[in-house]
Scaffold this motif. Structure first.
Motif, PDB file in Angstrom:
ATOM      1  N   SER A  80     -19.191  -1.677 -12.651  1.00  0.00           N
ATOM      2  CA  SER A  80     -18.569  -1.514 -13.967  1.00  0.00           C
ATOM      3  C   SER A  80     -17.051  -1.366 -13.874  1.00  0.00           C
ATOM      4  CB  SER A  80     -19.161  -0.283 -14.664  1.00  0.00           C
ATOM      5  OG  SER A  80     -18.865   0.889 -13.919  1.00  0.00           O
ATOM      6  N   ASP A  81     -16.515  -1.268 -12.650  1.00  0.00           N
ATOM      7  CA  ASP A  81     -15.077  -1.081 -12.458  1.00  0.00           C
ATOM      8  C   ASP A  81     -14.604  -1.952 -11.295  1.00  0.00           C
ATOM      9  OD1 ASP A  81     -12.478  -0.262 -12.156  1.00  0.00           O
ATOM     10  OD2 ASP A  81     -12.918   1.863 -11.878  1.00  0.00           O
ATOM     11  N   ILE A  82     -14.029  -3.100 -11.611  1.00  0.00           N
ATOM     12  CA  ILE A  82     -13.581  -4.037 -10.580  1.00  0.00           C
ATOM     13  C   ILE A  82     -12.492  -3.417  -9.711  1.00  0.00           C
ATOM     14  CG2 ILE A  82     -12.490  -6.270 -10.177  1.00  0.00           C
ATOM     15  CD1 ILE A  82     -13.744  -7.238 -12.761  1.00  0.00           C
ATOM     16  N   SER A  83     -11.627  -2.602 -10.312  1.00  0.00           N
ATOM     17  CA  SER A  83     -10.558  -1.970  -9.549  1.00  0.00           C
ATOM     18  C   SER A  83     -11.130  -1.098  -8.441  1.00  0.00           C
ATOM     19  CB  SER A  83      -9.669  -1.136 -10.463  1.00  0.00           C
ATOM     20  OG  SER A  83      -8.655  -0.488  -9.730  1.00  0.00           O
ATOM     21  N   ARG A  84     -12.201  -0.380  -8.726  1.00  0.00           N
ATOM     22  CA  ARG A  84     -12.821   0.458  -7.707  1.00  0.00           C
ATOM     23  C   ARG A  84     -13.479  -0.395  -6.624  1.00  0.00           C
ATOM     24  NH1 ARG A  84     -16.250   3.423 -10.683  1.00  0.00           N
ATOM     25  NH2 ARG A  84     -18.128   2.311 -10.052  1.00  0.00           N
ATOM     26  N   ASP A  85     -14.120  -1.494  -7.028  1.00  0.00           N
ATOM     27  CA  ASP A  85     -14.718  -2.395  -6.038  1.00  0.00           C
ATOM     28  C   ASP A  85     -13.664  -2.888  -5.048  1.00  0.00           C
ATOM     29  OD1 ASP A  85     -16.966  -2.090  -7.605  1.00  0.00           O
ATOM     30  OD2 ASP A  85     -16.829  -4.079  -8.525  1.00  0.00           O
ATOM     31  N   LEU A  86     -12.530  -3.329  -5.581  1.00  0.00           N
ATOM     32  CA  LEU A  86     -11.463  -3.843  -4.733  1.00  0.00           C
ATOM     33  C   LEU A  86     -10.841  -2.740  -3.882  1.00  0.00           C
ATOM     34  CD1 LEU A  86      -9.805  -6.256  -7.286  1.00  0.00           C
ATOM     35  CD2 LEU A  86     -10.763  -6.934  -5.081  1.00  0.00           C
TER      36      LEU A  86
ATOM     37  N   LEU B 298       0.820  -1.199   0.000  1.00  0.00           N
ATOM     38  CA  LEU B 298       0.000   0.000   0.000  1.00  0.00           C
ATOM     39  C   LEU B 298       0.859   1.256   0.000  1.00  0.00           C
ATOM     40  CD1 LEU B 298      -2.698  -1.054   2.621  1.00  0.00           C
ATOM     41  CD2 LEU B 298      -2.807  -1.273   0.135  1.00  0.00           C
ATOM     42  N   VAL B 299       0.417   2.267  -0.756  1.00  0.00           N
ATOM     43  CA  VAL B 299       1.177   3.508  -0.872  1.00  0.00           C
ATOM     44  C   VAL B 299       1.202   4.268   0.449  1.00  0.00           C
ATOM     45  CG1 VAL B 299       1.300   5.749  -2.007  1.00  0.00           C
ATOM     46  CG2 VAL B 299       0.712   3.716  -3.338  1.00  0.00           C
ATOM     47  N   ASP B 300       0.033   4.466   1.047  1.00  0.00           N
ATOM     48  CA  ASP B 300      -0.071   5.310   2.235  1.00  0.00           C
ATOM     49  C   ASP B 300      -0.009   4.538   3.548  1.00  0.00           C
ATOM     50  OD1 ASP B 300      -0.313   7.588   0.676  1.00  0.00           O
ATOM     51  OD2 ASP B 300      -2.490   7.363   0.495  1.00  0.00           O
ATOM     52  N   SER B 301      -0.113   3.215   3.492  1.00  0.00           N
ATOM     53  CA  SER B 301      -0.073   2.410   4.722  1.00  0.00           C
ATOM     54  C   SER B 301       0.864   1.228   4.531  1.00  0.00           C
ATOM     55  CB  SER B 301      -1.484   1.927   5.083  1.00  0.00           C
ATOM     56  OG  SER B 301      -2.387   2.998   5.203  1.00  0.00           O
ATOM     57  N   PRO B 302       2.168   1.498   4.290  1.00  0.00           N
ATOM     58  CA  PRO B 302       3.097   0.419   3.972  1.00  0.00           C
ATOM     59  C   PRO B 302       3.267  -0.602   5.086  1.00  0.00           C
ATOM     60  CG  PRO B 302       4.270   2.463   4.433  1.00  0.00           C
ATOM     61  CD  PRO B 302       2.828   2.816   4.349  1.00  0.00           C
ATOM     62  N   ASP B 303       2.985  -0.202   6.327  1.00  0.00           N
ATOM     63  CA  ASP B 303       3.164  -1.117   7.450  1.00  0.00           C
ATOM     64  C   ASP B 303       1.876  -1.848   7.827  1.00  0.00           C
ATOM     65  OD1 ASP B 303       5.831  -0.333   7.658  1.00  0.00           O
ATOM     66  OD2 ASP B 303       5.318   1.364   8.941  1.00  0.00           O
TER      67      ASP B 303
ATOM     68  N   ASP C 269      -4.809   3.792  -7.169  1.00  0.00           N
ATOM     69  CA  ASP C 269      -4.571   4.885  -6.220  1.00  0.00           C
ATOM     70  C   ASP C 269      -3.977   4.388  -4.904  1.00  0.00           C
ATOM     71  OD1 ASP C 269      -5.859   6.744  -8.001  1.00  0.00           O
ATOM     72  OD2 ASP C 269      -7.787   5.958  -7.310  1.00  0.00           O
ATOM     73  N   LEU C 270      -4.214   3.117  -4.598  1.00  0.00           N
ATOM     74  CA  LEU C 270      -3.875   2.597  -3.279  1.00  0.00           C
ATOM     75  C   LEU C 270      -2.619   1.734  -3.252  1.00  0.00           C
ATOM     76  CD1 LEU C 270      -7.507   1.553  -2.242  1.00  0.00           C
ATOM     77  CD2 LEU C 270      -6.302   3.651  -1.624  1.00  0.00           C
ATOM     78  N   LEU C 271      -2.298   1.074  -4.376  1.00  0.00           N
ATOM     79  CA  LEU C 271      -1.170   0.148  -4.401  1.00  0.00           C
ATOM     80  C   LEU C 271       0.062   0.789  -5.023  1.00  0.00           C
ATOM     81  CD1 LEU C 271      -2.837  -3.198  -5.561  1.00  0.00           C
ATOM     82  CD2 LEU C 271      -2.643  -2.256  -3.247  1.00  0.00           C
ATOM     83  N   VAL C 272       1.232   0.299  -4.631  1.00  0.00           N
ATOM     84  CA  VAL C 272       2.480   0.698  -5.269  1.00  0.00           C
ATOM     85  C   VAL C 272       2.449   0.149  -6.694  1.00  0.00           C
ATOM     86  CG1 VAL C 272       4.986   0.517  -5.209  1.00  0.00           C
ATOM     87  CG2 VAL C 272       3.690   0.669  -3.062  1.00  0.00           C
ATOM     88  N   ALA C 273       2.480   1.020  -7.684  1.00  0.00           N
ATOM     89  CA  ALA C 273       2.204   0.636  -9.064  1.00  0.00           C
ATOM     90  C   ALA C 273       3.177  -0.396  -9.607  1.00  0.00           C
ATOM     91  CB  ALA C 273       2.201   1.872  -9.959  1.00  0.00           C
ATOM     92  N   ASP C 274       4.459  -0.288  -9.241  1.00  0.00           N
ATOM     93  CA  ASP C 274       5.452  -1.189  -9.814  1.00  0.00           C
ATOM     94  C   ASP C 274       5.729  -2.409  -8.945  1.00  0.00           C
ATOM     95  OD1 ASP C 274       6.755   0.060  -7.749  1.00  0.00           O
ATOM     96  OD2 ASP C 274       8.477   0.720  -8.937  1.00  0.00           O
ATOM     97  N   ALA C 275       4.913  -2.636  -7.925  1.00  0.00           N
ATOM     98  CA  ALA C 275       5.107  -3.775  -7.031  1.00  0.00           C
ATOM     99  C   ALA C 275       4.469  -5.026  -7.612  1.00  0.00           C
ATOM    100  CB  ALA C 275       4.514  -3.481  -5.654  1.00  0.00           C
TER     101      ALA C 275
END
Length: 287
Positions: free
Chosen positions: A87-93, A48-53, A126-132
């Protein structure tokens, strides 16, 4: 109140656009698709970008196909294979992840929020580290639903037993690449990150050169589309163990990467174009 007044006070209907490639932009896109579509039991920690721990684990299926839950020992899980979707699975998750950040032990999110109007900052992108990448663990059953030394009971036990009975033996061979034993047949299902047209051209180049298989006991079966990406499938000898296909799959990946790289300088010739047309006609439906 007259009709005009009722129409004036009526909330405008939100018309949502279907997102055909919901995980686009994430390095883990192929893995996310595989876990959602055909891997029965697997988990992976999220970066997570804002909550890495903050420890949140992504999972294929949760008890009763829940969207998220917190075990009694505090372990937090978000499920990919759920009962409803928008209509947007990414938003649901993303909404399930945000719920999980505030949830308490024993809390369950049965279904994701699929009705609220879209807002900024709530998609996985928006929530995950994109390159992880995802560090996936494939399980042989669903025992990880429960804390250690805990026995299931009631509806959870019933759901656990049913899930274990339906599980298909599955092993991960590489990124987005899985060996699956489906009944009397074994397959390699490989979610590829390339645009469909380019991938088909590379597969056609290998096919025309006689290099599309994984060796004896294998054959290219076709492909299916899943969330904006193409998933090629190979039939494999079901008598061979999954590990026997690890190296052939790796070598196939090298050949495929080379074929992809060659497309910029060498367009398909007539034989390869015919091969591509044949591949396009071999669309599969998972059972």
């Amino acid at each position: 109140m007259g009709k005009a007044a009722r129409k004036k006070n009526k909330a405008p209907k939100v018309r949502e656009k279907f997102v055909a490639q919901p995980f686009e932009g994430l390095a883990a896109e192929p893995e996310l698709i595989a876990l959602r579509e055909f891997v029965p039991s697997a988990t992976a920690p999220l970066s997570l970008v804002d909550s890495p721990d903050r420890g949140i684990t992504l999972a294929t299926v949760l008890p009763m196909a829940a969207a998220a839950f917190v075990r009694t020992d505090g372990e937090v899980f978000v499920g990919l294979q759920v009962q409803t979707r928008s209509s947007d699975i990414s938003r649901d998750l993303g909404r399930a992840v945000r719920w999980a950040l505030e949830a308490e032990p024993g809390d369950v999110l049965s279904v994701p929020d699929t009705t609220s109007a879209p807002a900024e900052g709530e998609r996985l992108q928006d929530l995950l580290v994109a390159d992880a990448e995802l560090d996936v663990t494939v399980h042989t059953d669903f025992g990880w639903w429960l804390p250690e030394d805990t026995d299931a009971d009631g509806e959870v036990k019933l759901s656990l037993d049913r899930a274990n009975e339906a599980i298909m033996p599955t092993e991960r061979l590489g990124a987005g690449s899985y060996w699956v034993l489906a009944g009397e047949k074994a397959h390699l299902r490989w979610v590829r990150p390339e645009p469909e047209n380019k991938l088909l051209q590379a597969l056609a180049r290998l096919s025309a050169a006689g290099e599309l298989g994984l060796g004896e006991g294998s054959r290219y079966a076709g492909s299916f589309r899943a969330h904006g990406l193409l998933v090629p499938v190979w039939d494999l000898d079901p008598e061979a163990h999954a590990r026997e296909w690890t190296e052939p799959a790796k070598q196939l990946g090298v050949r495929l990467d080379e074929a992809l790289a060659s497309l910029d300088d060498q367009p398909l010739d007539a034989t390869e174009r015919r091969a591509r047309d044949g591949l396009i006609g071999r669309q599969l439906t998972l059972r």
